[in-house]
Motif scaffolding. Sequence first.
Motif, mmCIF file in Angstrom:
data_model
loop_
_atom_site.group_PDB
_atom_site.id
_atom_site.type_symbol
_atom_site.label_atom_id
_atom_site.label_comp_id
_atom_site.label_asym_id
_atom_site.label_seq_id
_atom_site.Cartn_x
_atom_site.Cartn_y
_atom_site.Cartn_z
ATOM 1 N N LEU A 349 -92.478 -28.218 -26.087
ATOM 2 C CA LEU A 349 -93.087 -27.399 -27.129
ATOM 3 C C LEU A 349 -93.357 -26.032 -26.512
ATOM 4 C CD1 LEU A 349 -95.697 -30.105 -28.159
ATOM 5 C CD2 LEU A 349 -93.504 -29.665 -29.263
ATOM 6 N N PRO A 350 -92.452 -25.076 -26.683
ATOM 7 C CA PRO A 350 -92.531 -23.842 -25.895
ATOM 8 C C PRO A 350 -93.802 -23.029 -26.102
ATOM 9 C CG PRO A 350 -90.898 -23.649 -27.647
ATOM 10 C CD PRO A 350 -91.306 -25.090 -27.581
ATOM 11 N N THR A 351 -94.350 -23.028 -27.327
ATOM 12 C CA THR A 351 -95.516 -22.171 -27.559
ATOM 13 C C THR A 351 -96.821 -22.891 -27.273
ATOM 14 O OG1 THR A 351 -95.579 -22.798 -29.873
ATOM 15 C CG2 THR A 351 -94.343 -20.815 -29.333
ATOM 16 N N MET A 352 -96.729 -24.143 -26.809
ATOM 17 C CA MET A 352 -97.970 -24.862 -26.528
ATOM 18 C C MET A 352 -98.165 -24.991 -25.016
ATOM 19 S SD MET A 352 -97.885 -27.426 -29.762
ATOM 20 C CE MET A 352 -99.415 -28.290 -29.467
#
Lengths: 509, 344
Positions: A349-352
């Motif tokens: 989950l790249p933005t987490m």
Amino acid sequence: MKEISKRFGEVQALDNVSMKIGSGEIVGLVGENGAGKTTLMNILYGLYKADKGRIIVNGRETNIQSPKDAISHKIFMVHQHFKLIGNFTSLENIILGSTSGREDFKRMNLQVYRKRIEELMREHKLEIPLDEKVKNLSAGTQQRIEILKALYRMAELLILDEPTTNLTPQETDELLRSVLEMKKRGISVVLITHKIREIVETVDRVVVLRKGKLVGEVPKNEITPEKVVEMMVGRKVDLESELSNIIVPRAPGAEEAEILRIEGISTTGDEGIKLKDISLAVRRGEIFGIAGVSGNGQKELCETIMGIHRPIKGRIIYNGKDLSEADVKERIKQGFRFIPEDRMIDGSLPTMTLSENIILGFQNFEQFQRHGFLLYEKINESARKAIAEYEIRAPNEKIRVGKLSGGNIQKVVVARALLLEPGLLIAYNPTRGLDIGATEKILRQIVELRNSGVSIIMVSEDLDELMLVSDKIAVMYKGEIIGILSKESFDKSKIGLMMAGIREGGIGK
Amino acid sequence: MTAVSKTTVKDYLKAAAYYLLAIAAAFGVAGLILLTMHQDVLLGYKTILTTSFSSLPNFALTIFKFTPIYLMGLGFSIPLASRKFNVGIEGQFLLGAVGAAAVGITLTGMPGYIILPLLLTVALIMGAIWASVPALLLYFFRVNEIISTILMNFISFYLVDLIALGPWRDVTAGHPMTIQISSSARLPIIGSQINIGSLFTIALAVLGFFILYRSTFGYELRASGSNPIAAFKFGIKTSFLAPLSLVLGGAVAGLAGGLEVSGLYFRLVEGMQSNYANLAIIVSLMARGNPVALLLTSFFFSMIEIGANAMQRTMGTPYEIALITESLMMLFVMTVDAIRQKRR
């Protein structure tokens, strides 16, 4: 490049590194993940700006501010993740950005371009279908397009970042052949890699980086993989003997209890390759390897076992329980763990944050939530442990995972799968894109899991690796299991033949 | 660990500095525009930035603006967590207002403690129902929510017209609006000026923050937004969560409509949605969907709105300078984000 230094926040990514690239020379730039290989080349290509240091091109000090500047100096870089437009044809992608002026725009005279590109394809032995849309082409072909794109712009220096990561062994051979062709024509090539074995034959010289520092250079006649690896890692590494030392041998004939049983699974093929009547059994404390050329149903099989896809036929029995109807959540609860194929596409989950990535799939577990609210203290603690244990290069557990390098994201994905006592681990290329140190560590961990009684299904395109750790190997071809071998009968050429669809003792369908 | 936390603090300060720069740049350009109109720029700045705090009535007015902008911003932020763009907050707001007006007009002679909760609940539900149409279309047919929610907005405008000109029409008014709601259906005022509805914003900010950033539901929502494929493969029901987030967002926007009817207009008025929806989307995007940061951005924008109104009265500057400043802020914030990305 002289005395280049670059710092990212608290990390000194490059410390006073100098390197030379001769004309018509093939240089291997090697080092472990995070050693600064890509950063150094990104500076040369104008993507990053060095804090300190100079770049000298053809004897003149040059200020490269952006890739555009680099390209004007005939320097090109092909990244690990290709930058092509899927809906354009190969031809369109190659000429994209190199046509100029209104004239071209008015009557895109593709025939003229085509001739030139076909010439290049012949010269450099890089065959591609020019009129196919790029999205329909394999990784190997897309890479050839990227290279042709550089050649079309008269590249004098080509930088290839981890060029072999997404390639099959045959594609790798082809790539290296073309690199030699380029050398003949006076083009310099930098191969960024950590798979030293693959490039030994091709390179003229290797430059070794470790933790942002230049460790040394080795000329062609002195290169041995062992020596270079030792320079990269800082100590002697012998994967094979180390792993075989820790694999607890099993008494012949002693059969452990069956943990997972797959009975006659077939799928519609809507999700990719159609699975045809697959049956297999994985025992306690066993590594069940799955070999095959990429794209023969390995991914679909793993995902069907995980419960991501529903088969139209067949049963999945785990520890005596029929889980055919259970969803992914339930299977994770039962002890299924998954290392998916692609850490970027389906693994992270790249933005987490790193913490939040570590608990993906476990967010409803009692350890991590109470009354529907996450226990961030505990989650962060687990994440910190994982960072330490897997040597994930991250400033802290609250960093967004998209900011980590590919190898470190892979470590996060593996750490997640091994976080909470797995019962069955489905590992798809668990060491993909990892350096030797990390590969060793993760394979060791998988073997230790096996020793402790966990069942593991491991898919790998690296046959050596697979034969090293597996207790059994099933070979997949066109959505079928074409044969299962046990450890005593592992044989590389036999498995190779089966991977091409030739059954044991006869010709397959 | 101390070194690490020090870095994070430094990072936050750096980010804050960047955003202040963006705001300053927006004000700078707005100042240039004022100059071309031969206005006193400094007086303009002073008016925009201080009017809200110059008197209690002005502050109360700011809060009146702030409440719907914040709640609609929250209605946009919840689906934003799963990367769904609820452009339909305008329609959901109006439907909430319709529901509130219907309850307030038809139910008379009931005490406030019964009718008020009922009115707000109906507003909430109406907003949710309006959002559930795009949600169902998304769930069953994967219809893009941006298109479907915008289309639902158009329907809502005419629905309001229909009702404001229908049997409840206030025939004495020159503008399409309904008759007033009963007096017990009106929100009490605290202090002497501040609308009690504004307290909902604080409560919902805290609630929203905890749900989005601390609950497993919010986690799954954000995971679906971050990478739907990965979320799905690890057992998160993404195809269900995204539509659900739209419905929740619709409920909050509907509540905003209910509060406007019950606390400000005491009736359904055509055009009561003003330009709140656009502002709400901007403040939500600037706050990155964070309900607490949204308090700040919404309040700041409300301040500019009130300030610009004052400028129009005292200096004769067109109110539109507020919209220009707000748009510039969004553009500069996006520019700053792009620069920060590049300067890694």
